[in-house]
Design a protein around this motif. Sequence first.
Motif, mmCIF file in Angstrom:
data_model
loop_
_atom_site.group_PDB
_atom_site.id
_atom_site.type_symbol
_atom_site.label_atom_id
_atom_site.label_comp_id
_atom_site.label_asym_id
_atom_site.label_seq_id
_atom_site.Cartn_x
_atom_site.Cartn_y
_atom_site.Cartn_z
ATOM 1 N N PRO A 9 0.813 -1.235 0.000
ATOM 2 C CA PRO A 9 0.000 0.000 0.000
ATOM 3 C C PRO A 9 0.835 1.268 0.000
ATOM 4 O O PRO A 9 0.332 2.344 -0.316
ATOM 5 C CB PRO A 9 -0.823 -0.128 1.287
ATOM 6 C CG PRO A 9 -0.040 -1.065 2.156
ATOM 7 C CD PRO A 9 0.634 -2.021 1.219
ATOM 8 N N ALA A 10 2.118 1.169 0.349
ATOM 9 C CA ALA A 10 2.988 2.346 0.371
ATOM 10 C C ALA A 10 3.803 2.480 -0.909
ATOM 11 O O ALA A 10 4.715 3.309 -0.979
ATOM 12 C CB ALA A 10 3.927 2.269 1.576
ATOM 13 N N ALA A 11 3.493 1.700 -1.926
ATOM 14 C CA ALA A 11 4.245 1.767 -3.185
ATOM 15 C C ALA A 11 4.108 3.154 -3.797
ATOM 16 O O ALA A 11 3.043 3.765 -3.758
ATOM 17 C CB ALA A 11 3.726 0.719 -4.151
ATOM 18 N N PRO A 12 5.186 3.695 -4.376
ATOM 19 C CA PRO A 12 5.118 5.048 -4.953
ATOM 20 C C PRO A 12 4.174 5.100 -6.145
ATOM 21 O O PRO A 12 3.942 4.101 -6.839
ATOM 22 C CB PRO A 12 6.564 5.321 -5.376
ATOM 23 C CG PRO A 12 7.183 3.976 -5.543
ATOM 24 C CD PRO A 12 6.520 3.105 -4.529
ATOM 25 N N GLU A 13 3.655 6.290 -6.395
ATOM 26 C CA GLU A 13 2.683 6.496 -7.474
ATOM 27 C C GLU A 13 3.339 6.359 -8.842
ATOM 28 O O GLU A 13 4.403 6.918 -9.102
ATOM 29 C CB GLU A 13 2.083 7.899 -7.343
ATOM 30 C CG GLU A 13 1.121 8.259 -8.462
ATOM 31 C CD GLU A 13 0.704 9.717 -8.409
ATOM 32 O OE1 GLU A 13 -0.147 10.105 -9.237
ATOM 33 O OE2 GLU A 13 1.240 10.456 -7.564
ATOM 34 N N VAL A 14 2.702 5.603 -9.731
ATOM 35 C CA VAL A 14 3.149 5.499 -11.114
ATOM 36 C C VAL A 14 2.621 6.712 -11.888
ATOM 37 O O VAL A 14 1.413 6.953 -11.920
ATOM 38 C CB VAL A 14 2.655 4.191 -11.766
ATOM 39 C CG1 VAL A 14 3.035 4.153 -13.249
ATOM 40 C CG2 VAL A 14 3.242 2.985 -11.043
ATOM 41 N N ILE A 15 3.524 7.467 -12.515
ATOM 42 C CA ILE A 15 3.119 8.687 -13.218
ATOM 43 C C ILE A 15 3.235 8.572 -14.735
ATOM 44 O O ILE A 15 2.709 9.396 -15.467
ATOM 45 C CB ILE A 15 3.926 9.903 -12.732
ATOM 46 C CG1 ILE A 15 5.431 9.689 -12.939
ATOM 47 C CG2 ILE A 15 3.605 10.202 -11.271
ATOM 48 C CD1 ILE A 15 6.276 10.919 -12.676
ATOM 49 N N ASP A 32 8.334 10.255 -5.820
ATOM 50 C CA ASP A 32 8.430 10.167 -4.369
ATOM 51 C C ASP A 32 8.033 11.490 -3.730
ATOM 52 O O ASP A 32 7.902 12.516 -4.399
ATOM 53 C CB ASP A 32 9.832 9.728 -3.927
ATOM 54 C CG ASP A 32 10.930 10.710 -4.327
ATOM 55 O OD1 ASP A 32 10.731 11.929 -4.161
ATOM 56 O OD2 ASP A 32 11.974 10.257 -4.809
ATOM 57 N N ALA A 33 7.867 11.466 -2.417
ATOM 58 C CA ALA A 33 7.350 12.636 -1.697
ATOM 59 C C ALA A 33 8.340 13.785 -1.664
ATOM 60 O O ALA A 33 7.946 14.942 -1.427
ATOM 61 C CB ALA A 33 6.980 12.236 -0.269
ATOM 62 N N ALA A 34 9.617 13.527 -1.917
ATOM 63 C CA ALA A 34 10.634 14.575 -1.834
ATOM 64 C C ALA A 34 10.838 15.297 -3.157
ATOM 65 O O ALA A 34 11.736 16.137 -3.267
ATOM 66 C CB ALA A 34 11.948 13.973 -1.366
ATOM 67 N N GLY A 35 10.025 14.959 -4.174
ATOM 68 C CA GLY A 35 10.158 15.625 -5.464
ATOM 69 C C GLY A 35 11.037 14.884 -6.449
ATOM 70 O O GLY A 35 11.217 15.340 -7.578
ATOM 71 N N GLY A 36 11.591 13.757 -6.040
ATOM 72 C CA GLY A 36 12.389 12.948 -6.948
ATOM 73 C C GLY A 36 11.551 11.867 -7.609
ATOM 74 O O GLY A 36 10.364 11.699 -7.319
ATOM 75 N N SER A 37 12.169 11.121 -8.499
ATOM 76 C CA SER A 37 11.461 10.071 -9.219
ATOM 77 C C SER A 37 12.421 8.936 -9.537
ATOM 78 O O SER A 37 13.647 9.062 -9.383
ATOM 79 C CB SER A 37 10.824 10.610 -10.500
ATOM 80 O OG SER A 37 11.810 11.155 -11.364
ATOM 81 N N LEU A 53 16.892 3.705 -13.130
ATOM 82 C CA LEU A 53 17.515 5.025 -12.982
ATOM 83 C C LEU A 53 16.857 5.790 -11.851
ATOM 84 O O LEU A 53 15.621 5.888 -11.798
ATOM 85 C CB LEU A 53 17.367 5.818 -14.288
ATOM 86 C CG LEU A 53 17.944 7.238 -14.293
ATOM 87 C CD1 LEU A 53 19.473 7.189 -14.251
ATOM 88 C CD2 LEU A 53 17.474 8.008 -15.525
ATOM 89 N N ASP A 54 17.654 6.314 -10.943
ATOM 90 C CA ASP A 54 17.168 7.223 -9.903
ATOM 91 C C ASP A 54 17.308 8.653 -10.395
ATOM 92 O O ASP A 54 18.347 9.033 -10.953
ATOM 93 C CB ASP A 54 17.961 7.036 -8.608
ATOM 94 C CG ASP A 54 17.548 5.793 -7.834
ATOM 95 O OD1 ASP A 54 16.336 5.529 -7.771
ATOM 96 O OD2 ASP A 54 18.440 5.089 -7.328
ATOM 97 N N CYS A 55 16.273 9.460 -10.159
ATOM 98 C CA CYS A 55 16.282 10.871 -10.535
ATOM 99 C C CYS A 55 16.010 11.711 -9.291
ATOM 100 O O CYS A 55 14.884 12.183 -9.083
ATOM 101 C CB CYS A 55 15.228 11.157 -11.599
ATOM 102 S SG CYS A 55 15.480 10.299 -13.162
ATOM 103 N N PRO A 56 16.992 11.892 -8.420
ATOM 104 C CA PRO A 56 16.773 12.712 -7.237
ATOM 105 C C PRO A 56 16.518 14.159 -7.614
ATOM 106 O O PRO A 56 17.139 14.697 -8.526
ATOM 107 C CB PRO A 56 18.086 12.557 -6.452
ATOM 108 C CG PRO A 56 19.095 12.182 -7.484
ATOM 109 C CD PRO A 56 18.374 11.382 -8.512
ATOM 110 N N ALA A 57 15.560 14.775 -6.931
ATOM 111 C CA ALA A 57 15.210 16.186 -7.160
ATOM 112 C C ALA A 57 14.862 16.454 -8.614
ATOM 113 O O ALA A 57 15.200 17.499 -9.169
ATOM 114 C CB ALA A 57 16.335 17.105 -6.706
ATOM 115 N N ALA A 58 14.183 15.515 -9.259
ATOM 116 C CA ALA A 58 13.756 15.705 -10.645
ATOM 117 C C ALA A 58 12.633 14.731 -10.969
ATOM 118 O O ALA A 58 12.570 13.630 -10.395
ATOM 119 C CB ALA A 58 14.909 15.502 -11.611
ATOM 120 N N GLU A 59 11.772 15.139 -11.871
ATOM 121 C CA GLU A 59 10.755 14.221 -12.402
ATOM 122 C C GLU A 59 11.242 13.698 -13.746
ATOM 123 O O GLU A 59 11.452 14.464 -14.687
ATOM 124 C CB GLU A 59 9.408 14.916 -12.602
ATOM 125 C CG GLU A 59 8.343 13.987 -13.171
ATOM 126 C CD GLU A 59 7.115 14.707 -13.656
ATOM 127 O OE1 GLU A 59 6.896 14.758 -14.885
ATOM 128 O OE2 GLU A 59 6.392 15.252 -12.798
#
Length: 314
Positions: A9-15, A32-37, A53-59
């Motif tokens: 239930p805590a899985a991140p939202e698919v955009i 994610d809640a911090a603005g990253g994806s 791929l991690d995209c910290p501070a980016a969508e």
Amino acid sequence: RQITGVGDPAAPEVIDYAIAPGGERILYATLDAAGGSTLRVVDVDGGEAAVLLDCPAAECSGIAWSPDGRRVVYERRPWEDGAYGTPRLYWLDPARGDTLPLVEGNATPSYGARFSPDDQWLSYVSPADEGVVAYRLSDGQQRLFGSRAGSPAAWSPDSASLVYGDMVAQGHMTAPDTPAGAPIQESSNVFLYRKGIDGEEDRQRLSPDAAVADSVPAFSPDGAWIAFGRTPANTAAGRQLWLMRADGSEARALTADPAVTYGPPGWSADGRSLLYQRYDLNDPAAAPSVWRLDVASGEVTLLARDAWRPSWLP
């Protein structure tokens, strides 16, 4: 059936997501809640999900696979001052996760990437150039198709031409106490145009000389027809689905409910059906739903409630 976040239930939202050309894998983006994806890849049966791929501070979204499945282009929007900034296109290796800008050293905004079916060209929207850019992958040659609509282009199945929207001014509104002809608001139409990738012929307007806003064109698999969306220009009416020949003739409406917005349309491989989402504009609590339309009969079938962004598996 659900293939991501099963039992979590805590899985991140698919955009966003995009199906690989072979149909075995799906590349999808989560926020994610911090603005990253994060970009993740999963088998179509739900197995072997992995972070690519991690995209910290980016969508990171706007995913587009190359026809051979060996390359991906995506959009990266940096998180700046509490909001996402302008997008820029990046390459992604779907096997290893390596990434780099589409054009090294070019920081101008770009989005809406579309590969030509023959895998020779990549088109994208370039707001700074006021148009759609076609980028030849073999040598980096670029061709500009003038457009102020800001929407992605559609490739013909033979990769010989592009269909795209462009904004056309249609008269002015004036205030009673201003000199005649002094504009305070410009009314604009969005017409669809077709132009060959070779650039030698003038572009052909497919839309009629009427107050309309046409968008989201999609070629049928045989290239004979184009499904698209149409709304009356400068209104709040919902977008309807239309169909026309590839030369703009024989245009006809497939839906007719201004309280509902439809599309974008997606053709089945046999060219018989269109897949699309539907949203009721009169109900603030409404959720989008996914439908299929039989092009020949007009029969519609509800496929999924509380769902959006449908795609066909190859």
